[in-house]
Design an enzyme around this catalytic site. Structure first.
Site, PDB file in Angstrom:
ATOM      1  N   GLU A  85      -7.807  20.651  -3.849  1.00 14.20           N
ATOM      2  CA  GLU A  85      -9.118  21.275  -3.614  1.00 14.20           C
ATOM      3  C   GLU A  85     -10.157  20.199  -3.293  1.00 14.20           C
ATOM      4  O   GLU A  85     -10.378  19.271  -4.085  1.00 14.20           O
ATOM      5  CB  GLU A  85      -9.538  22.090  -4.846  1.00 14.20           C
ATOM      6  CG  GLU A  85     -10.732  22.981  -4.576  1.00 14.20           C
ATOM      7  CD  GLU A  85     -11.058  23.881  -5.761  1.00 14.20           C
ATOM      8  OE1 GLU A  85     -10.122  24.329  -6.458  1.00 14.20           O
ATOM      9  OE2 GLU A  85     -12.256  24.130  -5.985  1.00 14.20           O
ATOM     10  N   LYS A 276     -11.212  28.141 -15.140  1.00 11.68           N
ATOM     11  CA  LYS A 276     -10.484  27.657 -13.951  1.00 11.68           C
ATOM     12  C   LYS A 276     -11.084  26.328 -13.503  1.00 11.68           C
ATOM     13  O   LYS A 276     -10.382  25.387 -13.129  1.00 11.68           O
ATOM     14  CB  LYS A 276     -10.565  28.706 -12.831  1.00 11.68           C
ATOM     15  CG  LYS A 276      -9.680  28.414 -11.634  1.00 11.68           C
ATOM     16  CD  LYS A 276     -10.335  27.527 -10.586  1.00 11.68           C
ATOM     17  CE  LYS A 276      -9.421  27.283  -9.396  1.00 11.68           C
ATOM     18  NZ  LYS A 276      -9.954  26.301  -8.460  1.00 11.68           N
ATOM     19  N   ASP A 292       3.451  18.261 -17.858  1.00  7.35           N
ATOM     20  CA  ASP A 292       3.849  19.610 -17.455  1.00  7.35           C
ATOM     21  C   ASP A 292       2.606  20.517 -17.439  1.00  7.35           C
ATOM     22  O   ASP A 292       2.161  20.984 -18.481  1.00  7.35           O
ATOM     23  CB  ASP A 292       4.900  20.099 -18.462  1.00  7.35           C
ATOM     24  CG  ASP A 292       5.381  21.503 -18.203  1.00  7.35           C
ATOM     25  OD1 ASP A 292       4.748  22.228 -17.422  1.00  7.35           O
ATOM     26  OD2 ASP A 292       6.389  21.886 -18.811  1.00  7.35           O
ATOM     27  N   HIS A 389     -19.496  22.106  -2.134  1.00  3.97           N
ATOM     28  CA  HIS A 389     -18.122  22.488  -1.830  1.00  3.97           C
ATOM     29  C   HIS A 389     -17.876  22.438  -0.319  1.00  3.97           C
ATOM     30  O   HIS A 389     -16.892  21.863   0.137  1.00  3.97           O
ATOM     31  CB  HIS A 389     -17.859  23.892  -2.377  1.00  3.97           C
ATOM     32  CG  HIS A 389     -16.436  24.318  -2.232  1.00  3.97           C
ATOM     33  ND1 HIS A 389     -15.443  23.815  -3.042  1.00  3.97           N
ATOM     34  CD2 HIS A 389     -15.842  25.161  -1.361  1.00  3.97           C
ATOM     35  CE1 HIS A 389     -14.286  24.344  -2.678  1.00  3.97           C
ATOM     36  NE2 HIS A 389     -14.503  25.159  -1.653  1.00  3.97           N
TER      37      HIS A 389
HETATM   38  C1  MEV Z   1     -13.778  26.324  -8.160  1.00  6.01           C
HETATM   39  O1  MEV Z   1     -12.516  25.739  -7.995  1.00  6.01           O
HETATM   40  C2  MEV Z   1     -14.213  26.261  -9.597  1.00  6.01           C
HETATM   41  C3  MEV Z   1     -15.523  26.970  -9.915  1.00  6.01           C
HETATM   42  O2  MEV Z   1     -15.460  28.331  -9.491  1.00  6.01           O
HETATM   43  C4  MEV Z   1     -15.690  26.893 -11.410  1.00  6.01           C
HETATM   44  C5  MEV Z   1     -16.853  27.691 -11.957  1.00  6.01           C
HETATM   45  O3  MEV Z   1     -17.237  28.710 -11.349  1.00  6.01           O
HETATM   46  O4  MEV Z   1     -17.339  27.306 -13.034  1.00  6.01           O
HETATM   47  C6  MEV Z   1     -16.672  26.326  -9.209  1.00  6.01           C
END
Ligand code: MEV
Length: 434
Positions: A85, A276, A292, A389
């Site tokens: 990413e 995530k 792992d 991003h």
């Molecule tokens: C993207 O990989 C992760 C985010 O969505 C985490 C979040 O929203 O806190 C930016």
């Protein structure tokens, strides 16, 4: 066309690719070349990778990046991250630098206790089985002596074995609930070997003591849910010091940040995305250090749901005008065994981290997760996530359009002042190509 095959694993790599090319990839004449393009010229290195798994065809590259400037417990680290990413490494690096200027991260291992079970069925009443278990407990330890000898010499081994009566949830279901200290090893093989020996001893001793009664071992396996094998990592600073941009009021930022984390505490839809983002940092270091990531993922999410609702792994608060942000996360990691001494890049990555022991690696990984979450929440509550991003994603979009080096240079300069989007890149390239 032949869609199934017997004895595929016995074919050579070349034959495997040919069979796939004829039967599954016949519409892509480039496929064979692409698969072979990723073979390493160094035959020994390639063979090492081929032998990690069964039926290897080729290698699958992921970028290995570095997030420098992590100050953890007073020591500097450049953290290796393996991830696809675009913005993750950049975000980690930014968070590292930001916190380096504000005292750095503190991290503490709570425990490294591992758990495994022998799951079995038994027709005896729980009280009677408990008495029997007490008579064989020493034997369970004795029968694993050859397995535990080396681990014990290093200070680890089996910590305890308990009998658990689970018959209220499933008829006749009992467990040997076993705890282990595996030091710098993640310990899966050690634990599973001990558990299988416990199962054999249990069965044997039961049959001797209760001929005609039933004890059926269902399975013996470690648990990836390790709620005590945990690390806590924190950052804090006066709210006043939080802003790194004159346009951002630190008090408003701190308030929004704490609120964003509170939302992730009570709203599972948000908590999953929030975590995530934490795992973006954690998984990337786990993969780079040959651990792992599936085990970690499974355990971390179970821990996040331990109170009955899925919640944020991080907490934030303001107390006496001091901002505090922390993570509390289970991480069963190893710095010996597994891929750690086998994969040449893993060895380099561990060396880059100063060849940490498992406890130190746990701290580094937890900090990577906290830093990643900090970067995400900071963007989300200020500029929005897309600005950074899409800036990082620009190269991917340009590559999708096969941009030339000159087009890339022009585009990078152009998007310093303009908002990146897929269509904006497409339009720019169209203009340049007119
Ligand atoms: C993207 O990989 C992760 C985010 O969505 C985490 C979040 O929203 O806190 C930016």
């Amino acid at each position: 066309m032949q869609r199934t095959i017997q004895g595929f694993s016995r074919l050579s790599k070349e034959e495997k690719i040919n069979w796939l090319a004829q039967n599954y990839l016949q519409h892509n004449p480039q496929a064979t070349n692409i698969l072979k393009q990723y073979w390493n010229e160094d035959q020994q290195l390639q063979q090492l990778h081929d032998e990690f798994i069964e039926n290897t065809l080729s290698n699958f590259y992921l970028p290995l990046g570095i997030a420098p400037n992590f100050l953890i417990n007073g020591q500097y680290y450049a953290i290796p991250m393996v991830i696809e990413e675009s913005s993750v490494v950049a975000a980690a690096s930014k968070a590292a630098k930001y916190w380096m200027q504000r005292g750095g991260f503190t991290a503490k291992v709570i425990s490294t206790e591992k758990i495994g079970h022998v799951h079995f069925e038994c027709s005896l009443p729980g009280t009677e089985l408990a008495q029997f278990f007490n008579t064989i407990k020493a034997q369970l330890f004795a029968d694993t002596a050859s397995l535990t000898e080396k681990m014990e010499a290093r200070g680890g081994g089996i910590l305890n074995i308990e009998l658990k009566d689970k018959t209220e949830t499933l008829p006749q279901y009992f467990q040997l609930h076993c705890t282990f200290e595996t030091l710098d090893a993640m310990g899966a093989n050690f634990i599973n070997s001990c558990l299988e020996q416990f199962a054999t001893t249990l069965q044997r001793e039961f049959e001797k003591a209760y001929p005609g009664q039933k004890l059926l071992v269902i399975m013996s396996i470690l648990s990836n849910y390790l709620p005590d094998c945990r690390v806590v990592a924190t950052v804090s600073c006066p709210v006043e010091d939080l802003s790194d941009d004159p346009a951002i009021d630190p008090h408003v930022f701190a308030k929004k940040f704490v609120e964003a984390v509170k939302i992730a505490q009570i709203e599972p839809y948000r908590a999953v995305t929030h975590n995530k983002g934490v795992m973006n940092g954690i998984d990337a270091v786990i993969i780079a250090t040959g651990n792992d990531f599936r085990a970690i993922e499974a355990g971390v999410h179970a821990y996040a749901a331990k109170d009955g609702t899925y919640k944020s792994l991080t907490q934030a608060k303001i107390e006496d005008d001091i901002y505090h942000f922390s993570i509390d996360v289970p991480l069963a990691l190893g710095t010996v065994g597994g891929l750690t001494k086998l994969h040449p890049l893993v060895k380099v990555n561990l060396e880059m981290l100063g060849n940490p022991d498992a406890r130190e690696l746990m701290k580094i990984v937890a900090v990577a997760g906290l830093a990643q979450n900090f970067a995400a929440i900071k963007s989300l509550t200020t500029t929005g996530i897309q600005k950074g991003h899409m800036k990082m994603h620009l190269m991917n979009i340009l590559n999708q359009f096969n941009a030339t080096p000159t087009e890339k240079t022009t585009a990078v300069a152009y998007f310093k002042k303009n908002k990146v989007s897929h269509s904006a890149v497409e339009n720019l390239l169209q203009d340049l190509r007119k």
